[in-house]
Design an enzyme around this catalytic site. Structure first.
Site, PDB file in Angstrom:
ATOM      1  N   SER A 113       0.845  -1.201   0.000  1.00 29.82           N
ATOM      2  CA  SER A 113       0.000   0.000   0.000  1.00 29.82           C
ATOM      3  C   SER A 113       0.874   1.242   0.000  1.00 29.82           C
ATOM      4  O   SER A 113       1.686   1.453   0.915  1.00 29.82           O
ATOM      5  CB  SER A 113      -0.895   0.006   1.240  1.00 29.82           C
ATOM      6  OG  SER A 113      -1.457   1.300   1.379  1.00 29.82           O
ATOM      7  N   HIS A 149      -1.317  -1.191  -4.152  1.00 26.49           N
ATOM      8  CA  HIS A 149      -2.576  -0.840  -3.502  1.00 26.49           C
ATOM      9  C   HIS A 149      -2.618   0.683  -3.315  1.00 26.49           C
ATOM     10  O   HIS A 149      -1.740   1.268  -2.674  1.00 26.49           O
ATOM     11  CB  HIS A 149      -2.663  -1.565  -2.159  1.00 26.49           C
ATOM     12  CG  HIS A 149      -3.955  -1.404  -1.434  1.00 26.49           C
ATOM     13  ND1 HIS A 149      -5.074  -2.153  -1.723  1.00 26.49           N
ATOM     14  CD2 HIS A 149      -4.300  -0.589  -0.411  1.00 26.49           C
ATOM     15  CE1 HIS A 149      -6.065  -1.800  -0.906  1.00 26.49           C
ATOM     16  NE2 HIS A 149      -5.619  -0.846  -0.093  1.00 26.49           N
ATOM     17  N   ASP A 187      -4.740   3.766  -1.893  1.00 25.39           N
ATOM     18  CA  ASP A 187      -5.818   4.133  -0.976  1.00 25.39           C
ATOM     19  C   ASP A 187      -6.342   5.530  -1.285  1.00 25.39           C
ATOM     20  O   ASP A 187      -5.652   6.523  -1.067  1.00 25.39           O
ATOM     21  CB  ASP A 187      -5.317   4.083   0.470  1.00 25.39           C
ATOM     22  CG  ASP A 187      -5.118   2.663   0.952  1.00 25.39           C
ATOM     23  OD1 ASP A 187      -6.071   1.870   0.868  1.00 25.39           O
ATOM     24  OD2 ASP A 187      -3.997   2.346   1.404  1.00 25.39           O
ATOM     25  N   MET A 220      -8.900   8.342  -0.294  1.00 27.61           N
ATOM     26  CA  MET A 220      -9.711   8.761   0.867  1.00 27.61           C
ATOM     27  C   MET A 220     -10.220  10.181   0.630  1.00 27.61           C
ATOM     28  O   MET A 220      -9.468  11.027   0.141  1.00 27.61           O
ATOM     29  CB  MET A 220      -8.878   8.729   2.137  1.00 27.61           C
ATOM     30  CG  MET A 220      -8.223   7.386   2.409  1.00 27.61           C
ATOM     31  SD  MET A 220      -7.426   7.377   4.021  1.00 27.61           S
ATOM     32  CE  MET A 220      -6.547   5.817   3.964  1.00 27.61           C
ATOM     33  N   HIS A 243      -8.352   1.215  -3.823  1.00 29.63           N
ATOM     34  CA  HIS A 243      -9.273   1.005  -2.701  1.00 29.63           C
ATOM     35  C   HIS A 243      -9.923   2.348  -2.399  1.00 29.63           C
ATOM     36  O   HIS A 243      -9.282   3.238  -1.838  1.00 29.63           O
ATOM     37  CB  HIS A 243      -8.471   0.461  -1.511  1.00 29.63           C
ATOM     38  CG  HIS A 243      -9.262   0.306  -0.254  1.00 29.63           C
ATOM     39  ND1 HIS A 243      -8.661   0.125   0.981  1.00 29.63           N
ATOM     40  CD2 HIS A 243     -10.601   0.274  -0.016  1.00 29.63           C
ATOM     41  CE1 HIS A 243      -9.599   0.007   1.910  1.00 29.63           C
ATOM     42  NE2 HIS A 243     -10.782   0.102   1.333  1.00 29.63           N
ATOM     43  N   MET A 278     -12.021   4.642  -0.386  1.00 30.26           N
ATOM     44  CA  MET A 278     -12.684   4.919   0.892  1.00 30.26           C
ATOM     45  C   MET A 278     -13.352   6.272   0.749  1.00 30.26           C
ATOM     46  O   MET A 278     -12.891   7.291   1.290  1.00 30.26           O
ATOM     47  CB  MET A 278     -11.644   4.887   2.020  1.00 30.26           C
ATOM     48  CG  MET A 278     -11.236   3.460   2.367  1.00 30.26           C
ATOM     49  SD  MET A 278      -9.636   3.380   3.186  1.00 30.26           S
ATOM     50  CE  MET A 278      -8.569   3.488   1.775  1.00 30.26           C
ATOM     51  N   MET A 335     -11.674  -5.583   5.737  1.00 32.44           N
ATOM     52  CA  MET A 335     -10.805  -4.657   6.458  1.00 32.44           C
ATOM     53  C   MET A 335     -10.461  -5.276   7.820  1.00 32.44           C
ATOM     54  O   MET A 335     -11.354  -5.695   8.559  1.00 32.44           O
ATOM     55  CB  MET A 335     -11.495  -3.315   6.700  1.00 32.44           C
ATOM     56  CG  MET A 335     -11.733  -2.470   5.448  1.00 32.44           C
ATOM     57  SD  MET A 335     -10.240  -2.003   4.557  1.00 32.44           S
ATOM     58  CE  MET A 335      -9.242  -1.210   5.818  1.00 32.44           C
TER      59      MET A 335
END
Ligand code: DX5
Ligand code: ZN
Length: 228
Positions: free
Chosen positions: A8, A31, A33, A35, A64, A66, A135
């Site tokens: 990540s 990965h 992330d 957000m 991913h 979020m 998660m």
């Protein structure tokens, strides 16, 4: 399915992302992330950085999301070149329609569950997905402690996958490290996200190799993987 290790970049140096991608040669996916400061109390990056990163590395991108309203935003990540797009079950208004749209854009469609979200209500949706992300911390930050209480959910999800004969990948994300990866593999995970346990190490590529070796060994000994 073979073990996959996805470093990540949340734990990488954001000013040197191309180099940081180079530093994990041998990783299966990177990965990423995303957000939005609403779905989680943290803000990271969006579509333009995903587009640039895709050009800077041959490692496929595992995005991913979020974020709130993934129904509106997720397809753009597939269009931007992400090989896999994960939206959160808690945020999606129409997960089946969204998963189909992501697949239509040419990416793998994946759905994530926060720690308090059970897998059972989604059993009938699983054939619409290419990956399910469980998660193992509350999403929002890297470097948190792995939640052992998620192991039964991983086990139950693996049972559902086997029972329905699905080709679904089962990803774990949060606190995955040399200390916890074997528990995850034993419980049924086959895709492992690791941020601090890769980028927090002197040699991130060696950390990927080490995690892979541990996960492969634990998988070989796991009852769920017999006959795979
Ligand atoms: C947390 C993110 C994770 C994070 C994991 O909300 O989804 O991908 O980077 O970091 P570690 O592996 O350090 O827990
Ligand atoms: Zn993540």
């Amino acid at each position: 399915m073979a073990v996959q290790i996805n470093p990540s970049i949340l734990s990488a140096d954001f000013a040197r992302l191309a180099d940081e991608a180079q530093a994990v040669k041998g990783a299966d996916w990177l990965h990423v992330d995303v957000m939005d400061n609403h779905f989680v109390p943290n803000l990271t990056l969006g579509v333009p950085i995903v587009e640039s990163l895709r050009k800077a590395t041959d490692i496929p991108l595992d995005c991913h999301l979020m974020i709130e309203d993934p129904d509106r935003w997720a397809p753009q990540y597939a269009e931007a070149g992400a090989g896999s797009v994960t939206f959160h079950a808690e945020a999606a208004a129409a997960p089946v329609r969204l998963a189909r749209e992501i697949r239509h854009q040419g990416a793998r469609a994946s759905m994530a569950l926060k720690p308090a979200t059970p897998i059972e209500p989604f059993e009938d949706l699983l054939p619409e997905l290419d990956m399910l992300l469980i998660m193992t911390v509350e999403p929002g930050f890297g470097g948190q402690a792995f939640l052992d209480i998620m192991l039964p959910k991983i086990r139950r999800t693996r049972e559902l996958i086997s029972r329905h004969g699905l080709q679904l990948w089962l990803q774990v994300d949060g606190g995955v490290s040399a200390t916890t990866i074997e528990r995850c593999a034993e419980a049924g995970a086959d895709v492992f996200v690791a941020g601090s346990a890769v980028y927090g190490m002197e040699d991130p590529a060696a950390a990927v190799r080490g995690l892979r070796a541990q996960a492969e060994k634990a998988t070989a000994a796991a009852p769920w993987a017999c006959g795979h």
